[in-house]
Design a protein around this motif. Structure first.
Motif, short mmCIF file in Angstrom:
data_model
loop_
_atom_site.label_atom_id
_atom_site.label_comp_id
_atom_site.label_asym_id
_atom_site.label_seq_id
_atom_site.Cartn_x
_atom_site.Cartn_y
_atom_site.Cartn_z
N ASN A 67 0.81 -1.19 -0.05
CA ASN A 67 0.02 0.06 -0.13
C ASN A 67 0.90 1.24 -0.03
O ASN A 67 0.51 2.28 0.19
N ILE A 68 2.02 1.10 -0.42
CA ILE A 68 2.96 2.26 -0.47
C ILE A 68 3.62 2.13 -1.82
O ILE A 68 4.28 1.35 -2.17
N LEU A 69 3.29 3.33 -2.64
CA LEU A 69 3.91 3.36 -4.04
C LEU A 69 5.15 4.29 -3.82
O LEU A 69 5.21 5.16 -3.25
N ILE A 70 6.24 3.79 -4.69
CA ILE A 70 7.48 4.54 -4.52
C ILE A 70 7.93 4.73 -5.87
O ILE A 70 7.88 3.74 -6.83
N ASN A 71 8.34 6.05 -6.42
CA ASN A 71 9.21 6.24 -7.53
C ASN A 71 10.80 5.59 -7.45
O ASN A 71 11.49 6.25 -6.38
N PRO A 72 11.20 4.73 -8.18
CA PRO A 72 12.31 4.27 -7.96
C PRO A 72 13.66 4.99 -8.24
O PRO A 72 14.64 4.67 -7.70
N HIS A 73 13.30 6.22 -8.80
CA HIS A 73 14.23 7.12 -9.17
C HIS A 73 14.54 8.34 -7.98
O HIS A 73 15.67 8.76 -7.70
N THR A 74 13.27 8.69 -7.57
CA THR A 74 13.38 9.88 -6.70
C THR A 74 13.36 9.29 -5.31
O THR A 74 13.51 10.01 -4.40
N HIS A 75 12.63 7.98 -4.86
CA HIS A 75 12.34 7.69 -3.66
C HIS A 75 10.98 8.40 -3.01
O HIS A 75 10.89 8.32 -1.98
N ASP A 76 10.41 9.35 -3.77
CA ASP A 76 8.98 9.80 -3.23
C ASP A 76 8.10 8.52 -3.12
O ASP A 76 7.70 7.81 -3.83
N VAL A 77 7.37 8.77 -2.12
CA VAL A 77 6.39 7.76 -1.64
C VAL A 77 4.87 8.03 -1.66
O VAL A 77 4.72 9.35 -1.46
N THR A 78 4.15 7.51 -2.14
CA THR A 78 2.71 7.71 -1.73
C THR A 78 1.93 6.57 -1.12
O THR A 78 1.98 5.59 -1.52
N LEU A 79 1.22 7.08 -0.12
CA LEU A 79 0.17 5.93 0.59
C LEU A 79 -1.04 5.83 0.07
O LEU A 79 -1.58 6.89 -0.47
N ILE A 80 -1.34 4.69 -0.21
CA ILE A 80 -2.55 4.37 -1.05
C ILE A 80 -3.44 3.51 -0.34
O ILE A 80 -3.02 2.80 0.73
N ASP A 81 -4.69 3.23 -0.85
CA ASP A 81 -5.62 1.96 -0.28
C ASP A 81 -6.03 2.28 1.10
O ASP A 81 -5.64 1.90 2.10
N PHE A 82 -6.96 3.34 1.02
CA PHE A 82 -7.63 3.68 2.27
C PHE A 82 -8.87 2.87 2.67
O PHE A 82 -9.90 3.21 3.39
N GLY A 83 -8.96 1.58 1.82
CA GLY A 83 -10.20 0.66 2.04
C GLY A 83 -10.42 0.25 3.46
O GLY A 83 -11.81 -0.27 3.65
N CYS A 84 -9.50 0.20 4.11
CA CYS A 84 -9.62 -0.12 5.61
C CYS A 84 -9.76 0.98 6.58
O CYS A 84 -9.69 0.84 7.90
N GLY A 85 -9.55 2.39 6.02
CA GLY A 85 -9.55 3.30 6.71
C GLY A 85 -10.62 3.63 7.39
O GLY A 85 -11.84 3.16 7.00
N THR A 86 -10.76 4.59 8.62
CA THR A 86 -11.85 4.75 9.37
C THR A 86 -11.60 6.10 10.18
O THR A 86 -10.44 6.66 9.99
N LYS A 87 -12.51 6.58 10.98
CA LYS A 87 -12.51 7.76 11.82
C LYS A 87 -11.56 7.27 13.06
O LYS A 87 -11.67 6.08 13.47
#
Length: 210
Positions: A67-87
């Motif tokens: 659930n973590i996307l990474i750009n292999p060149h810059t190492h910028d990461v993005t958190l994805i998939d909030f399907g289990c998320g809640t308040k």
């Protein structure tokens, strides 16, 4: 994140499709374990992203490599998939989905957990796997025993060992907060500006909480 709205059954998040990225699991499968220096930038970004979520009363509850996307060149990461998320709440959660090898010990021993502390536990699992190239725990018994062993063929800094010990503490009350993590000696010298767009998260999560 581009948009969010609520229908009769769920909250729906519309997230951008990022080019030139892979998930962190595939990235590690290709690269092997990472140096502590490489991991600092990734953990810094993830801790800031989770901090913005928690500030807006949202917990992710499924922090894992996939659930973590990474750009292999810059190492910028993005958190994805909030399907289990809640308040985020001040009372324990009694239901848990997600991935079993990432479940915290309190789920097995008490049958409940706090969402923000679950996110901290997941961050600890991710950090351990990035640095040491394997899972810290493989089954329920190991999770409940919560004994963290480090690879013997590499040397790790004292500050890394200290941070992992805190993130994967058996007592959820003794795990560090995200502010504590960002101020930890292993990370505190990492002075890069957070890559989370604060205004975007704030406006969207206000609508998400309605």
């Amino acid at each position: 994140m581009i948009e969010c709205f609520k229908d009769n059954a769920a909250y729906v998040l519309v997230m951008e499709r990022l080019p030139h990225v892979t998930d962190l699991n595939d990235f590690l499968n290709d690269r092997g374990s990472l140096s502590e220096d490489d991991c600092r930038g990734i953990v810094h970004q993830l801790a800031n992203a989770l901090l913005r979520c928690h500030e807006n009363e949202i917990v992710h509850r499924d922090i894992k490599l996939e659930n973590i996307l990474i750009n292999p060149h810059t190492h910028d990461v993005t958190l994805i998939d909030f399907g289990c998320g809640t308040k985020l709440t001040v009372i324990p959660e009694l239901q848990l989905s997600g991935t079993r090898v990432y479940y915290p010990p309190e789920w097995y021993t008490e049958g409940c957990y706090f969402g923000d502390r679950l996110d901290i536990w997941g961050l600890g699992i991710v950090l351990y796997m990035m640095v040491e190239g394997r899972r810290p725990f493989n089954n329920e018994e190991e999770i409940v025993n919560c004994k963290v062993y480090h690879s013997l063929d590499r040397k790790f800094s004292k500050s890394y060992r200290s941070l992992i010990k805190g993130l994967l503490h058996k007592d959820q009350e003794k795990r560090p907060t995200l502010e504590d993590i960002l101020a930890h000696p292993w990370l505190c010298h990492y002075m890069q500006e957070p890559r989370v767009r604060r205004g975007l998260f704030s406006s969207l999560f206000k609508r998400f909480r309605r």
